[in-house]
Enzyme design. Structure first.
Site, PDB file in Angstrom:
ATOM      1  N   SER A  13      -9.880   2.227   2.700  1.00 51.19           N
ATOM      2  CA  SER A  13      -8.947   2.892   1.830  1.00 51.19           C
ATOM      3  C   SER A  13      -7.948   1.956   1.144  1.00 51.19           C
ATOM      4  O   SER A  13      -7.352   2.330   0.147  1.00 51.19           O
ATOM      5  CB  SER A  13      -8.153   3.940   2.619  1.00 51.19           C
ATOM      6  OG  SER A  13      -7.327   3.310   3.598  1.00 51.19           O
TER       7      SER A  13
ATOM      8  N   SER B 116     -10.232   0.086   7.041  1.00 49.75           N
ATOM      9  CA  SER B 116      -9.630   0.081   5.706  1.00 49.75           C
ATOM     10  C   SER B 116      -8.948  -1.201   5.264  1.00 49.75           C
ATOM     11  O   SER B 116      -8.525  -1.306   4.115  1.00 49.75           O
ATOM     12  CB  SER B 116      -8.623   1.225   5.590  1.00 49.75           C
ATOM     13  OG  SER B 116      -9.315   2.406   5.321  1.00 49.75           O
TER      14      SER B 116
ATOM     15  N   LYS C 129       0.856  -1.194   0.000  1.00 49.17           N
ATOM     16  CA  LYS C 129       0.000   0.000   0.000  1.00 49.17           C
ATOM     17  C   LYS C 129       0.887   1.237   0.000  1.00 49.17           C
ATOM     18  O   LYS C 129       1.860   1.298   0.760  1.00 49.17           O
ATOM     19  CB  LYS C 129      -0.903  -0.032   1.239  1.00 49.17           C
ATOM     20  CG  LYS C 129      -1.919   1.104   1.310  1.00 49.17           C
ATOM     21  CD  LYS C 129      -2.835   0.954   2.538  1.00 49.17           C
ATOM     22  CE  LYS C 129      -3.896   2.046   2.590  1.00 49.17           C
ATOM     23  NZ  LYS C 129      -4.821   1.882   3.750  1.00 49.17           N
TER      24      LYS C 129
HETATM   25  N1  GLN Z   1     -13.361   4.879   5.868  1.00 47.83           N
HETATM   26  C1  GLN Z   1     -12.797   5.372   7.080  1.00 47.83           C
HETATM   27  C2  GLN Z   1     -12.352   6.790   6.909  1.00 47.83           C
HETATM   28  O1  GLN Z   1     -12.508   7.315   5.854  1.00 47.83           O
HETATM   29  C3  GLN Z   1     -11.662   4.502   7.525  1.00 47.83           C
HETATM   30  C4  GLN Z   1     -10.448   4.684   6.713  1.00 47.83           C
HETATM   31  C5  GLN Z   1      -9.296   3.875   7.203  1.00 47.83           C
HETATM   32  O2  GLN Z   1      -9.465   2.906   7.929  1.00 47.83           O
HETATM   33  N2  GLN Z   1      -8.113   4.302   6.807  1.00 47.83           N
HETATM   34  O3  GLN Z   1     -11.862   7.392   7.835  1.00 47.83           O
END
Ligand code: GLN
Length: 496
Positions: free
Chosen positions: A160, A184, A79
C-alpha cells in the site's frame, strides 16, 4: 526531470548540507519543483510547500549556528496514514477527507525533532489495504518505471505504500515513511527499485498511525539505499509509552554493521518459498543472491518453514478481523465525512457506505463474519493458533541461521488494471512478505536485479526479532554485489 539535488541519497544530501555545498532551502525547493513536474504520477495527496520551506529555513539557521540535529534539513515524504498535526490526514479515504488531526504521530514527531523537512502527504491504498495503490480514493499512483518494450503501459508502484515508493524513485523526496501490515513497505520497494525495511513489531510506535490491523502494523522507511534505510529507521524507532505494544528496548546503532563482512553468517533458504509456477527469473534472482553471499563468505543453509502455505489464508482472517474493529470508529460523528440519514443508524450506514472503498467494505464484511459468535472459534481462534505455529517456524529456523533470504514478491510491477478483477490474485502478491508480518520479525527488500522487461526486482532478507542491524548488513552486502543503476529514467535510457 530530476536534477542533481533530487538524485542525492539521504546520506549524501546530509553530507552536502553539513559541508554547506547547498542549503536546505535549495534542496527542498528542488524537490518541490520535481513534485510539480511529476504530478502525473499522483504520488502526493497533499503538497505542503509553505511548511516545507519554513522548516528548511529553520534548518539552515541550525546549520549556521551549529546545533543541527541528525536529519537536519532533509526533505521527506510522509505516507498519508501518519497523523500530522493540523495537516490533512486521509488514509487515502473519502471518509477522512478534510480531517486535520490535533496531534502528531510519534514517528513523525521523532522525524521532526531530528530536523527533517516534510514535503507533503503521500498517496496509498485506501486504509493501507492493497498491493497496487489502485484502491486510493484519490486515484492510483503511477510507477515511474516502465517496461522496455516500447509500449509505455502504465505500471503500478505496488502497495500500500505506493505513493512513498513512486515518490522516492522519481526524486520527489529524498526518502519516505511507509507502513507494512503484510508487505506494504517491502513489495512497493521491490516494484520501484528501492530499499525498504519493516522492523520488528514493536520497534516503532504505532501511536498516531491510522490503524489497519493493530497486531501487524509497523512503520518503516522506504529509501534509495540500505544505508538511508538505516539512518531513517534510527530516527523512527524507540519506545513510546503511548503505544502499549511498543517495546521498551534500547535502539542499537543500525549503521554499525553496514559494510562489515558477512563472512561466517548463516543464511537460511526456506524451501517452502519455492512455489509451484514461480517465474524462472525470480528463481534466478534468488540463486544470484545466494551466490553473492556465498562468495562473500556466508554459509548457505537449507531450512524449513512448514506452515508457510497457511500464512496468507490466516492473514486474510486476522487482518480483516482487526480492520473491522479498527474501522468501526468511522461513523460520521467523530471524523471526516458525514452523510446524514433520518436517524443515527441511517447516518452510520450512509456515511460508511459512501465513505469507504470497495476493498475496505470487503475486509469489514470478512472481518465481522470471522468474529461473529458462530464462526469465531472456527476462523478467528483457529487463525490465531496457526499464527503461533508460523511464528514458531521462524524461531526454529533461526536456531540454524542468522537471516533468511527469499524473493520479495512473485513478480515485477504489473500494469494498472491487471489483477484488478480478482482479489485473490492481488492477495498473492504478498505471499513472501506476509509470513514475517505474522511472526513479527524484521524484513527488508533490497533491489537485486531486473526482469526481462528491465523492471526492478527485490530480494527479501528476514531477521531475528530485534536484529534489524544484521538484516541491514546483509541487505547492504547484496546491494553492493548487485551494483545496479536504479534511476527509473537513466536505466531505461541505457537499456534502450
Ligand atoms: N497487501 C496487503 C493487504 O492488502 C498488505 C497491505 C499492508 O501491508 N498494509 O492487506
Amino acid at each position: 526531470m530530476t536534477n542533481e539535488l533530487t538524485n542525492l541519497t539521504l546520506k549524501s544530501a546530509l553530507d552536502g548540507l553539513k559541508k554547506k555545498e547547498f542549503s536546505s532551502v535549495e534542496l527542498t525547493q528542488a524537490h518541490l519543483d520535481a513534485m510539480e513536474a511529476h504530478r502525473d504520477l499522483n504520488a502526493y495527496i497533499l503538497e505542503t510547500p509553505d511548511q516545507a520551506l519554513a522548516q528548511a529555513k529553520r534548518s539552515d539557521e541550525k546549520y549556521a549556528s551549529g546545533d543541527n540535529a541528525p536529519l537536519e534539513g532533509l526533505p521527506l515524504g510522509i505516507k498519508d496514514l501518519f497523523c500530522t498535526k493540523d495537516v490533512q490526514t486521509t488514509a487515502a479515504s473519502k471518509i477522512l477527507e478534510g480531517f486535520k488531526p490535533q496531534y502528531e504521530s510519534t514517528v513523525t514527531q521523532k522525524l521532526l525533532d531530528d530536523g527533517s523537512v516534510f514535503l507533503g502527504k503521500l498517496n496509498l491504498d485506501q486504509f493501507a489495504m492493497g498491493s497496487a495503490n489502485t484502491t486510493s480514493y484519490f486515484g492510483n499512483v503511477i510507477n515511474p518505471w516502465t517496461r522496455n518494450d516500447g509500449k509505455n503501459s502504465q505500471l503500478v508502484p505496488g502497495g500500500s505504500s505506493g505513493g512513498s515508493a513512486a515518490a522516492v524513485s522519481a526524486g520527489l523526496c529524498l526518502a519516505a515513511t511507509g507502513t507494512d501490515t503484510g508487505g506494504s513497505i517491502r513489495q512497493p520497494a521491490s516494484f520501484c527499485g528501492l530499499a525498504g525495511i519493516k522492523p520488528t513489531y514493536g520497534r516503532c510506535s504505532r501511536w498516531g498511525i491510522i490503524a489497519f490491523a493493530s497486531s501487524l502494523d509497523q512503520a518503516g522507511p522506504i529509501t534509495k539505499t540500505v544505508e538511508d534505510s538505516a539512518l531513517l529507521l534510527q530516527s523512527m524507532s524507540g519506545f513510546d509509552p503511548k503505544d502499549s505494544t511498543s517495546a521498551n528496548k534500547a535502539v542499537p546503532d543500525f549503521t554499525s554493521q553496514l559494510g562489515q563482512s558477512v563472512k561466517g553468517l548463516k543464511v537460511g533458504i526456506p524451501k517452502e518459498y519455492f512455489m509451484d509456477g514461480m517465474p524462472e527469473e525470480i528463481v534466478k534472482l534468488w540463486n544470484k543472491g545466494k551466490e553473492w553471499l556465498r562468495a562473500e563468505g556466508a554459509e548457505i543453509v537449507d531450512v524449513s518453514l512448514p506452515h508457510t502455505k497457511y500464512a496468507l489464508p490466516t492473514y486474510y482472517i486476522i487482518a480483516p478481523a482487526e480492520a473491522s474493529s479498527n474501522l468501526a470508529r468511522y461513523d460520521g460523528v467523530r471524523y471526516g465525512l458525514r452523510v446524514p440519514g433520518k436517524d443515527i443508524n441511517e447516518t452510520y450506514k450512509n456515511t460508511r457506505a459512501e465513505g469507504f472503498g470497495e476493498e475496505n467494505i470487503r475486509r469489514i464484511m470478512i472481518g465481522t463474519y470471522v468474529l461473529s459468535a458462530g464462526y469465531y472459534d472456527a476462523y478467528y481462534i483457529k487463525a490465531q493458533k496457526v499464527r503461533r505455529l508460523i511464528s514458531e517456524d521462524f524461531m526454529k529456523a533461526y536456531e540454524k541461521c542468522d537471516v533468511l533470504l527469499t524473493p520479495t514478491a512473485p513478480s515485477a510491477a504489473f500494469a494498472i488494471g491487471e489483477n484488478e478483477d480478482d482479489p485473490i490474485k492481488m492477495y498473492l502478491n504478498d505471499v513472501f512478505t506476509v509470513p514475517a508480518s505474522m511472526a513479527g520479525v524484521p524484513g527488508m527488500s533490497v533491489p537485486a536485479g531486473f526482469d526481462a522487461h528491465g523492471l526492478p526486482l527485490g530480494l527479501q532478507i528476514l531477521g531475528k526479532p530485534w536484529d534489524e542491524a544484521t538484516v541491514l548488513q546483509v541487505g547492504h552486502a547484496i546491494e553492493k554485489a548487485a551494483a545496479l543503476n536504479l534511476s527509473p529514467y537513466t536505466h531505461q535510457e541505457s537499456a534502450a
